[in-house]
Design an enzyme around this catalytic site. Structure first.
Site, PDB file in Angstrom:
ATOM      1  N   HIS A 278      46.763  66.610  17.230  1.00 39.22           N
ATOM      2  CA  HIS A 278      46.303  67.939  16.809  1.00 39.22           C
ATOM      3  C   HIS A 278      47.521  68.751  16.365  1.00 39.22           C
ATOM      4  CE1 HIS A 278      43.753  71.498  16.774  1.00 39.22           C
ATOM      5  NE2 HIS A 278      44.736  72.141  17.355  1.00 39.22           N
ATOM      6  N   ASP A 280      48.717  72.079  14.819  1.00 35.31           N
ATOM      7  CA  ASP A 280      48.365  73.429  14.396  1.00 35.31           C
ATOM      8  C   ASP A 280      49.135  73.758  13.122  1.00 35.31           C
ATOM      9  OD1 ASP A 280      46.475  74.390  16.408  1.00 35.31           O
ATOM     10  OD2 ASP A 280      48.095  73.915  17.785  1.00 35.31           O
ATOM     11  N   ASP A 390      39.498  72.642  18.141  1.00 40.05           N
ATOM     12  CA  ASP A 390      40.231  73.733  18.781  1.00 40.05           C
ATOM     13  C   ASP A 390      39.860  75.120  18.272  1.00 40.05           C
ATOM     14  OD1 ASP A 390      42.153  74.694  20.565  1.00 40.05           O
ATOM     15  OD2 ASP A 390      43.731  74.701  19.059  1.00 40.05           O
ATOM     16  N   HIS A 596      43.071  78.168  12.452  1.00 36.98           N
ATOM     17  CA  HIS A 596      42.551  78.746  13.706  1.00 36.98           C
ATOM     18  C   HIS A 596      43.588  79.415  14.616  1.00 36.98           C
ATOM     19  CE1 HIS A 596      43.202  74.470  15.093  1.00 36.98           C
ATOM     20  NE2 HIS A 596      43.757  75.105  16.101  1.00 36.98           N
TER      21      HIS A 596
HETATM   22 ZN   LIG Z   1      44.936  74.234  17.584  1.00 34.21          ZN
END
Ligand SMILES: [Zn+2]
Length: 1079
Positions: A278, A280, A390, A596
């Site tokens: 994951h 970001d 997420d 996000h």
């Molecule tokens: Zn995230």
């Protein structure tokens, strides 16, 4: 190796006391630990048989990149590298990059052995070959570390290896320290390890076996025979273990292998394991660092795929793929190969893993359009699984948009973060507000950073809410962000848990395959309707107000550009170029900034520099493109009339909403005197009447073009003897006190009693203490509602304009010694909208500014604007599920209506709302201190409005009013002949009636190639009921068909009737029409 026999370690059982479980566990903990006072007696101390560092085995040179620049490999290797003192040199400042040239000489003692280079600088790094191939990432430190780079499986003495390490002075979680996660500007880095090591592979294998068995002992059904046996077995291995004895290790391995070879019965739960990282797209680091995190992580995964041929990895976010393709084409090519070979799975289909609360309906569509088209172009396929592990809650309009974007399945886990109610389902049909359903799975392991442990596998069973009829779950494993994805030890464990008695079977597989099996094998799944509200992170609708502003303004302006550019293309044909590249670029910026942690306001200050820069570019360039398109329309519009000799002046008014509008507007040119009624800052106000929807009208600069507003039609502002102030027009009368609070509101067209109940007020500015339990930027907590004060008592309300076109009041209210709000309240002679135009100087510490209105309205729900529709949410605190929604997301309005009347609270760049009983609140500004300690400090401008209306919401025109408020008419001052100014361009597309079906987007199709032959229209039913209408089109249409978000051709062709195309919508239906023109 020694020759100690294990008989020495195995006394007969009846000669030893029974050891309590807790003491055995303590013993095991010490034996398995990576750090403890007994470390040198544990198993990990024996992982590496040989270790050498320093010259001549390892020689290091460095080039320190100045100014925290991130330079390419080619650039770096052309610079001058220097020797340095490894022990003493500190690397700084934060965010800086240091390139190391590493020379390795294999010593005799490592001849014919597997040799690994171990590197730990406490930060992230990338290993590059000397010819510029990114080989793998490195993660320093102890948390989710990745220190090893394998030099050779069979090295020869005297061999030399040479490579580069690009070390970045930031770690997995950027540079955050403490709970606030604010970057530490003083941090420095040192090289802690730069060694050659040779592994003891048997001992490492034993350790991996033991970690599974220990997990079964500790983390499954504690009292089962299997768990008890597991505990005993680890204990027995410790009894037999002697690091320097091959024989001992063999015996230990024989014990563990026997244990692990016992299989499950046929009914065991099945877990599909997919590797993931994951990343970001920005968070505790800026976008530019993400570009490197992607390359580091994904190259590491490619390397692991070669070593573990059964391993399958998945990655979402096509923006990340695009960056990789541009900056690391070699890695991108390898991914394409791995995808073809079945080891890499593309997933998600959206441009980034975006927030889904705040982006507009069109933005959600564009995320998918950009993402799926990228996958199609480079991988020849689309993603069928929508992937947002997420994001902070999921819009109730997503199922429909996803289904129209090629996705049948949805994966997340974030709802496990709910802090009030546990989400009740694991595998279910998620049904959107329009009744479209997609299959959703929320991993019961409750993480997207799993590590393939028995604890996680066990959780998949005990935490699975629907296991009676769906005996499967998905495990998403791998370190996220800078952790680089799955680590080798996870793959070692994965290879051991395929079928072990005591834990679910766990096999590698694709997510797509998992869902296909799920849908085939799940017989009676429940459904869940509407939004998947996250009972957490409710501050994210408000934090970092400027990113919210940029998002809303960007969405509005790019929509204007697409419509006007389409119009210009249709009118101008070859003379006009549709700004395809620019529009693409700006949509990518808008979508990127919806990531996000960006749009929700939870990133560091440094990240927002880029976010704001992109939004500024979208806004300023969209204004320019809009201007250009308008100029083209003005230049090319068909007019046969000869030019008049006299030069005139006037305005051209462009209406980019689909219905005709009448409004008070401000003439862009100063000092005109056309209608001679009212001026504001030297600019004249005029009323423009009946500007057609999706059209334009010119008004000559003479009084005959603008209606005169007499006293009976005028807007007025006046002061009462009581000291109260009144704003009034033929429809409304609003009374304010000196603090700008609305003390009464009367709808003169209705027989209702005054709208504000006794002892209540509206436009109450309130300051709440805003100290969450953690997650400062993210969370506003339920108890904040208990502690607030109203800003009142220091008001200085005065009349700014008293009409007749627009009446306006102004006041300034201090918030603290450092902060104040200045507000203008206005009402025009047209309509029932009272506007509040705000300027705030804001320097607060964990305070939350809101505005509150109390109405004499009785309802048990409020209606909120969301993507292409509305959502009704309770405004009561009956149950914990009701109370949990004490702060919710809405777009352009929230409406509170009873049977025959209601009031909507509109805004132009805010997203946080709360409605409790008859009290409506709009969230204006927060002031959290982490991870950006300067979040929201400074000046803010925003507008909100109230709109009282007859009828309950579904029969009202609130959605239209909110669009009017957000999408103003755009004006161009014009000089020229009367025929050049005085013309009307009617709409190319008209829906009749337009009260429920709204045309949102008008654009050229992605595949139009600037020919102006294929137009896309996106329409929706906004109020929540079946609706029919006729679509009339003034263009020469050869074919019109019902398409989808991806603009596919379909067989669903509409047949033209004399009065237009018949359209029938279900409640909240989104319809994309593809219009082919006959040219
Ligand atoms: Zn995230």
């Amino acid at each position: 190796m020694g020759s100690i026999t294990n008989d020495n370690y195995k006394p007969p059982l009846d000669k030893t006391p029974r050891v309590p479980k807790s003491i055995t566990k303590s013993r095991i903990n010490n034996f398995m630990a990576s750090e403890s006072q007994f470390f040198d007696m544990g198993i990990q101390t024996a992982f590496w048989e040989l270790r050498l560092s320093g010259e001549p085995h390892v020689t290091l040179f460095v080039y320190n990149v100045p100014d925290t620049e991130r330079i390419s490999f080619q650039d770096a290797v052309s610079r001058k590298f220097e020797k340095f003192n490894v022990q003493e040199t500190e690397f700084a400042p934060i965010w800086s990059t240091h390139w190391f040239h590493v020379d390795v000489l294999i010593p005799d003692v490592m001849n014919n052995r597997k040799v690994v280079f171990q590197w730990d600088m406490d930060c992230e790094g990338m290993v590059w070959s000397t010819d510029g191939v990114p080989l793998q990432g490195l993660t320093g430190g102890t948390d989710q570390a990745r220190h090893e780079y394998i030099l050779s499986m069979n090295a020869k003495a005297g061999e030399r290896y040479s490579f580069f390490i690009e070390a970045a002075c930031n770690a997995m979680f950027g540079l955050s320290y403490g709970d606030s996660m604010v970057p530490d500007p003083t941090r420095t880095y040192k090289i802690k390890t730069a060694d050659l090591v040779v592994p003891n592979e048997d001992i490492q294998a034993l350790y991996h076996d033991l970690s599974i068995i220990q997990g079964i002992a500790y983390d499954t059904d504690d009292d089962s025979q299997r768990a008890r046996r597991a505990l005993w077995l680890v204990n027995e291995v410790i009894d037999r273990f002697h690091a320097r004895s091959d024989e001992s290790i063999k015996q230990c391995l024989a014990l563990t292998r026997e244990f692990l070879s016992m299989h499950n019965g046929g009914s065991q739960h099945k877990v599909t394991a997919i590797g993931h990282c994951h990343i970001d797209t920005a968070w505790l680091w800026p976008y530019d660092e993400t570009k490197r995190k992607i390359a580091r992580s994904w190259s590491s995964q490619i390397e692991l795929m070669d070593r573990y041929p059964n391993f399958i990895f998945t990655a979402s976010q096509t923006q990340q793929y695009e960056w990789l393709r541009e900056l690391y084409p070699i890695v991108f090519e390898k991914i394409i190969e791995k995808e073809k070979a079945g080891q890499w799975e593309i997933i998600g289909g959206s441009w980034v893993e975006h927030d889904t609360n705040m982006p507009s309906g069109e933005s959600l569509c564009r995320q998918m359009l950009l993402g799926q088209r990228f996958f199609e172009k480079y991988f020849g396929k689309r993603a069928k699984v929508f992937w947002l592990p997420d994001s902070f809650g999921y819009s109730g309009q997503l199922p429909q948009i996803l289904k129209q974007s090629g996705c049948d399945y949805f994966f997340t886990q974030k709802l496990s973060w709910n802090n009030i109610n546990k989400f009740p389902l694991t595998t279910f049909w998620w049904t959107g507000i329009d009744n479209t359903s997609i299959l959703a799975h929320l991993t019961p392991a409750e993480t997207y950073n799993a590590a393939v442990t028995p604890a996680e596998l066990h959780k998949c069973v005990v935490n699975h809410h629907d296991i009676e009829y769906s005996n499967q779950s998905l495990l998403v494993f791998g370190n996220g962000d800078g952790g680089g994805g799955p680590a080798p030890e996870m793959l070692e464990r994965l290879s051991r848990v395929r079928d072990v008695d005591g834990i679910p079977t766990c096999v590698p597989g694709t997510v797509h395959g998992f869902f296909e099996e799920l849908v085939a094998k799940s017989d009676r799944l429940q459904s869940y309707k509407g939004e998947l509200y996250l009972e957490f992170h409710r501050g994210t609708y408000t934090t970092q107000a400027l990113v919210k502003y940029g998002n809303r303004k960007g969405e509005v302006l790019i929509r204007d550009v697409e419509f006007l550019a389409t119009m210009a293309k249709i009118i101008g044909r070859d003379k006009y170029r549709y700004p395809r590249d620019e529009v693409d670029k700006f949509w990518k910026y808008i979508c990127l900034n919806q990531f996000h942690d960006c749009l929700p306001g939870s990133a560091i200050g440094l990240a927002y520099k880029d976010v704001h820069k992109f939004h500024r570019e979208v806004i300023s360039q969209s204004l320019l493109l809009r201007h250009n398109a308008q100029s083209a329309i003005m230049a090319y519009h068909a007019t046969a009339a000869p030019k008049a000799t006299a030069e005139n002046e006037g305005i051209l008014v462009f209406n980019t909403l689909p219905w005709a509008r009448t409004a008070v507007v401000t003439v862009p040119e100063a000092q005109t005197s056309w209608s001679n009624q009212q001026w504001e800052d030297g600019h004249e106000l005029v009323v423009v009447q009946q500007v057609p929807g999706f059209g334009a009208t010119g008004f000559m600069g003479t009084a005959t073009y603008f209606p005169e507003i007499g006293a009976e039609k005028a807007a007025k502002a006046y002061r009462l003897e009581s000291g109260l102030f009144v704003l009034e027009n033929p429809l409304l009368q609003a009374t304010f006190n000196k603090d700008g609070q609305l003390v009464q509101l009367i709808d003169k067209t209705s027989d209702r009693l005054p709208l504000i109940p006794q002892n209540s007020k509206g436009n109450m500015l309130q300051l709440y203490e805003d100290v969450p339990t953690n997650w400062d930027a993210w969370d506003v907590e339920i108890y904040h509602l208990q502690k607030y004060r109203s800003l009142e008592g220091n008001g200085t309300l005065k009349i700014v304009s008293s009409g007749p076109l627009k009446a306006e009041l102004e006041f300034r209210q201090p918030i603290s010694n450092a902060s104040y709000i200045q507000q203008r309240i206005s009402l025009t002679c047209i309509g029932k909208r009272i506007e509040f135009d705000n300027f705030v100087e804001w320097h607060e510490d964990r305070q939350f500014l809101k505005v509150e209105f109390t109405w004499d309205i009785n309802s048990d729900h409020a209606t909120y604007d969301i993507q292409y529709g509305v959502l009704r949410r309770p405004n009561i605190y009956n149950t914990t599920h009701d109370s949990a929604r004490f702060e919710v997301c809405g777009h352009k309005f929230a409406d509170l209506s009873e049977a025959s009347y209601g009031v909507a609270l509109l805004n132009d760049c805010k997203y946080g709302y709360a409605t409790h009983g008859n009290v409506q609140r709009l969230s204006l500004l927060r002031s959290p201190k982490g991870p950006d300690d300067q979040a929201d400090m400074g000046q803010h401008k925003f507008r909100y409005a109230i709109y009282p209306h007859s009828q309950y919401f579904a029969a009202s025109d609130v959605m239209h009013e909110a669009l009017d408020f957000n999408v103003p008419l755009s004006l161009r001052y014009a000089q020229g002949s009367e025929s050049e100014i005085n013309f009307t361009l009617g709409s190319m597309f008209v829906v009749t009636p337009s009260n429920r079906i709204i045309i949102d987007t008008v654009k050229l199709a992605e595949d139009d190639n600037d020919r102006g032959n294929i137009i896309i229209l996106r329409l929706y039913e906004g109020y929540g009921g079946q609706a029919s209408a006729k679509l009339q089109c003034s263009l020469n249409v050869s074919r019109m068909l019902v398409s989808n978000v991806l603009e596919d051709d379909t067989e669903n062709v509409l047949v033209a009737q004399p009065d237009g195309y018949q359209l029938t919508f279900k409640a909240f239906q989104i319809m994309t029409l593809k219009v082919y023109l006959a040219v």
